[in-house]
Write a protein that holds these residues in place. Structure first.
Motif, PDB file in Angstrom:
ATOM      1  N   LYS A 147      45.850  36.812  19.864  1.00 54.16           N
ATOM      2  CA  LYS A 147      47.080  37.141  19.135  1.00 54.16           C
ATOM      3  C   LYS A 147      46.801  37.334  17.640  1.00 54.16           C
ATOM      4  O   LYS A 147      47.333  38.241  16.996  1.00 54.16           O
ATOM      5  N   ALA A 148      45.949  36.463  17.084  1.00 51.74           N
ATOM      6  CA  ALA A 148      45.595  36.594  15.674  1.00 51.74           C
ATOM      7  C   ALA A 148      44.782  37.853  15.423  1.00 51.74           C
ATOM      8  O   ALA A 148      44.952  38.532  14.402  1.00 51.74           O
ATOM      9  N   LEU A 149      43.880  38.177  16.351  1.00 52.95           N
ATOM     10  CA  LEU A 149      43.066  39.375  16.195  1.00 52.95           C
ATOM     11  C   LEU A 149      43.929  40.630  16.152  1.00 52.95           C
ATOM     12  O   LEU A 149      43.602  41.603  15.457  1.00 52.95           O
ATOM     13  N   ASP A 150      45.058  40.608  16.867  1.00 49.24           N
ATOM     14  CA  ASP A 150      45.956  41.763  16.879  1.00 49.24           C
ATOM     15  C   ASP A 150      46.461  42.104  15.473  1.00 49.24           C
ATOM     16  O   ASP A 150      46.854  43.243  15.215  1.00 49.24           O
ATOM     17  N   GLU A 151      46.473  41.123  14.566  1.00 53.33           N
ATOM     18  CA  GLU A 151      46.973  41.350  13.218  1.00 53.33           C
ATOM     19  C   GLU A 151      45.855  41.574  12.204  1.00 53.33           C
ATOM     20  O   GLU A 151      46.109  41.633  10.995  1.00 53.33           O
ATOM     21  N   ALA A 152      44.602  41.699  12.682  1.00 51.98           N
ATOM     22  CA  ALA A 152      43.482  41.984  11.782  1.00 51.98           C
ATOM     23  C   ALA A 152      43.548  43.431  11.305  1.00 51.98           C
ATOM     24  O   ALA A 152      44.087  44.307  11.988  1.00 51.98           O
ATOM     25  N   THR A 153      42.970  43.682  10.136  1.00 52.49           N
ATOM     26  CA  THR A 153      42.946  45.039   9.574  1.00 52.49           C
ATOM     27  C   THR A 153      41.516  45.415   9.211  1.00 52.49           C
ATOM     28  O   THR A 153      40.691  44.544   8.907  1.00 52.49           O
ATOM     29  N   PRO A 154      41.178  46.711   9.242  1.00 52.22           N
ATOM     30  CA  PRO A 154      39.818  47.126   8.869  1.00 52.22           C
ATOM     31  C   PRO A 154      39.510  46.781   7.414  1.00 52.22           C
ATOM     32  O   PRO A 154      40.348  46.966   6.528  1.00 52.22           O
ATOM     33  N   ALA A 155      38.316  46.269   7.180  1.00 52.27           N
ATOM     34  CA  ALA A 155      37.887  46.009   5.807  1.00 52.27           C
ATOM     35  C   ALA A 155      37.688  47.344   5.095  1.00 52.27           C
ATOM     36  O   ALA A 155      37.297  48.344   5.704  1.00 52.27           O
ATOM     37  N   ARG A 158      45.420  35.382   7.899  1.00 51.41           N
ATOM     38  CA  ARG A 158      45.431  33.934   8.096  1.00 51.41           C
ATOM     39  C   ARG A 158      46.843  33.345   8.119  1.00 51.41           C
ATOM     40  O   ARG A 158      47.015  32.156   8.386  1.00 51.41           O
ATOM     41  N   THR A 159      47.839  34.163   7.847  1.00 49.82           N
ATOM     42  CA  THR A 159      49.237  33.719   7.941  1.00 49.82           C
ATOM     43  C   THR A 159      49.979  34.695   8.861  1.00 49.82           C
ATOM     44  O   THR A 159      50.832  35.468   8.409  1.00 49.82           O
ATOM     45  N   PRO A 160      49.659  34.686  10.146  1.00 51.79           N
ATOM     46  CA  PRO A 160      50.207  35.693  11.059  1.00 51.79           C
ATOM     47  C   PRO A 160      51.718  35.562  11.229  1.00 51.79           C
ATOM     48  O   PRO A 160      52.297  34.483  11.062  1.00 51.79           O
ATOM     49  N   THR A 161      52.314  36.685  11.564  1.00 46.79           N
ATOM     50  CA  THR A 161      53.757  36.677  11.830  1.00 46.79           C
ATOM     51  C   THR A 161      54.061  36.098  13.204  1.00 46.79           C
ATOM     52  O   THR A 161      55.132  35.529  13.406  1.00 46.79           O
ATOM     53  N   SER A 170      39.586  44.004  22.727  1.00 46.86           N
ATOM     54  CA  SER A 170      40.582  44.892  23.305  1.00 46.86           C
ATOM     55  C   SER A 170      39.934  46.217  23.695  1.00 46.86           C
ATOM     56  O   SER A 170      38.864  46.579  23.199  1.00 46.86           O
ATOM     57  N   GLU A 171      40.607  46.944  24.567  1.00 46.79           N
ATOM     58  CA  GLU A 171      40.090  48.243  25.009  1.00 46.79           C
ATOM     59  C   GLU A 171      39.999  49.213  23.827  1.00 46.79           C
ATOM     60  O   GLU A 171      39.034  49.978  23.712  1.00 46.79           O
ATOM     61  N   SER A 172      40.980  49.176  22.933  1.00 50.80           N
ATOM     62  CA  SER A 172      40.944  50.091  21.794  1.00 50.80           C
ATOM     63  C   SER A 172      39.779  49.769  20.864  1.00 50.80           C
ATOM     64  O   SER A 172      39.128  50.676  20.334  1.00 50.80           O
ATOM     65  N   LEU A 173      39.483  48.486  20.670  1.00 53.46           N
ATOM     66  CA  LEU A 173      38.359  48.108  19.817  1.00 53.46           C
ATOM     67  C   LEU A 173      37.035  48.486  20.478  1.00 53.46           C
ATOM     68  O   LEU A 173      36.117  48.979  19.816  1.00 53.46           O
ATOM     69  N   ILE A 193      32.444  48.312  11.678  1.00 51.64           N
ATOM     70  CA  ILE A 193      33.758  47.859  12.144  1.00 51.64           C
ATOM     71  C   ILE A 193      33.982  46.428  11.673  1.00 51.64           C
ATOM     72  O   ILE A 193      34.096  45.497  12.467  1.00 51.64           O
ATOM     73  N   ALA A 194      33.997  46.235  10.363  1.00 56.51           N
ATOM     74  CA  ALA A 194      34.300  44.929   9.782  1.00 56.51           C
ATOM     75  C   ALA A 194      35.812  44.742   9.734  1.00 56.51           C
ATOM     76  O   ALA A 194      36.549  45.670   9.417  1.00 56.51           O
ATOM     77  N   LEU A 195      36.267  43.533  10.058  1.00 57.04           N
ATOM     78  CA  LEU A 195      37.700  43.252  10.151  1.00 57.04           C
ATOM     79  C   LEU A 195      38.092  42.098   9.235  1.00 57.04           C
ATOM     80  O   LEU A 195      37.359  41.105   9.114  1.00 57.04           O
TER      81      LEU A 195
END
Length: 373
Positions: free
Chosen positions: A277-285, A299-302, A356-359, A293-295
């Protein structure tokens, strides 16, 4: 409290893991470093994988590496892959010096390391490929306390030495109705340069509303507490002393108590599902080379069921190798590890969250850039 007898749990500081990769089928494409991808994303190496492939780095990946060994050892007897889990910093140093063909790291390469890598990579770039997503357990040893909840602010104060006993009012406020002893707190941190430390201090810095005043980094910044070498050393140190608390990859801290951290108005424990769930809110560096593919983790997820104390661990390799066998072997190995099969093996053994499949689709495209210079 899940109290361990940790004589068996303390693993050697450096373990060399050996594994084999699957050989190519006769009807696959040929050419150094080329791969073909099956329906599950696993690689069949186009050129026969032979010789020795050496890697070093993240100790958090150790259990996953063992799972990958169990899944593919013997499939390609002419290839031996050695992985020495001596820590992320040491692994990156060895990779950049050319001592190993790839590294495992719980922190992606810094800008100066990317610049340094252009020489090591024969004029190409180093790329970070996510391969292992796992919760970092805030693990503790406190007799009689099986369910412990802590806010980010309280966690920061504990590891900064500002809260020193377990019955402190700030801890009690998060644990209504729990009988907390007056036991002294022994915070345990990594002694070595560590990607796990980088992720944990990043969490403290971003989630504690200013309670943690140090910059995130791979070296532990605060004074006091107990230092231990590697993931296994931290786990052993926590188990050896009543009142201890520390941070370690969840897969290697299963016999200890695990803190539920406060996210919004909820408390969340370190599970693979909550890490995903937290990974879903990661963004590309930003500012990364092509194929990297650095992410960056939020740390304060919705999502209040997301566990934000996670690490995204990487395989680090070159887009260009002088030796054709190195290029083929790195590409084949990275492809297997990030395949559906490899990810499931790690999830089963280490409790990691599969990519994830997209990653994985992004990773497949990035791995096509690995070639001979």
């Amino acid at each position: 409290m899940k109290r361990s007898t940790l004589a068996a749990a303390a693993l050697p500081a450096a373990v060399v893991l050996t594994l084999g990769l699957s050989s190519c089928a006769a009807n696959e494409q040929t050419g150094a470093g080329s791969t073909a991808t099956g329906s599950d994303g696993a690689s069949s190496a186009a050129a026969e994988l032979t010789g020795t492939l050496n890697g070093a780095g993240s100790s958090a990946q150790q259990a996953a590496q063992q799972a990958w060994i169990a899944g593919i050892t013997g499939s390609s007897p002419d290839l031996q892959v050695n992985y020495d889990p001596q820590g992320s910093g040491a692994g990156r140093t060895q990779f950049l010096s050319g001592a190993v063909q790839f590294a495992g790291s719980d922190a992606y390469l810094k800008d100066d390391e990317l610049t340094q890598a252009q020489t090591r990579c024969e004029g190409g770039n180093a790329i970070d490929i996510p391969d292992y997503v796992s919760p970092i357990a805030i693990a503790y040893n406190l007799e009689g306390v099986d369910d412990l909840k802590l806010s980010p602010e309280t966690i920061a104060a504990i590891f900064d030495g500002k809260i020193t006993t377990w019955n402190d009012p700030a801890i009690a406020a998060d644990n209504a109705g729990v009988s907390l002893p007056a036991t002294a707190i022994n915070p345990v941190h990594r002694a070595d340069e560590s990607g796990t430390t980088a992720n944990f201090t990043d969490y403290l810095s971003k989630a504690s509303n200013g309670a943690w005043t140090y910059e995130p980094g791979q070296e532990w910044p605060a004074s006091g507490g107990e230092a231990a070498q590697g993931t296994s050393g931290v786990v052993a140190a926590i188990g050896a002393t009543a009142g201890s608390i520390g941070y370690a990859d969840e897969s290697q801290a299963k016999d200890l108590g695990h803190v539920q951290v406060k996210v919004g108005d909820a408390y969340v424990g370190p599970t693979a599902e909550a890490a995903a769930k937290a990974l879903d809110e990661a963004t590309p560096a930003s500012g990364r080379p092509a194929g990297d593919i650095a992410l960056d983790i939020n740390r304060t997820p919705t999502a209040t069921d997301a566990y934000p104390v996670i690490l995204v661990s990487y395989l680090i390799g070159c887009t260009s190798y002088a030796d054709a066998a190195d290029a083929a072997n790195v590409k084949g190995y990275f492809t297997y590890v990030t395949s559906e099969e490899g990810q499931q093996a790690a999830a089963d053994a280490a409790g990691s969250a599969p990519l994830s499949e997209s990653l994985r689709t992004q990773i497949t495209t990035s791995l096509e850039s690995i070639k001979t210079s």
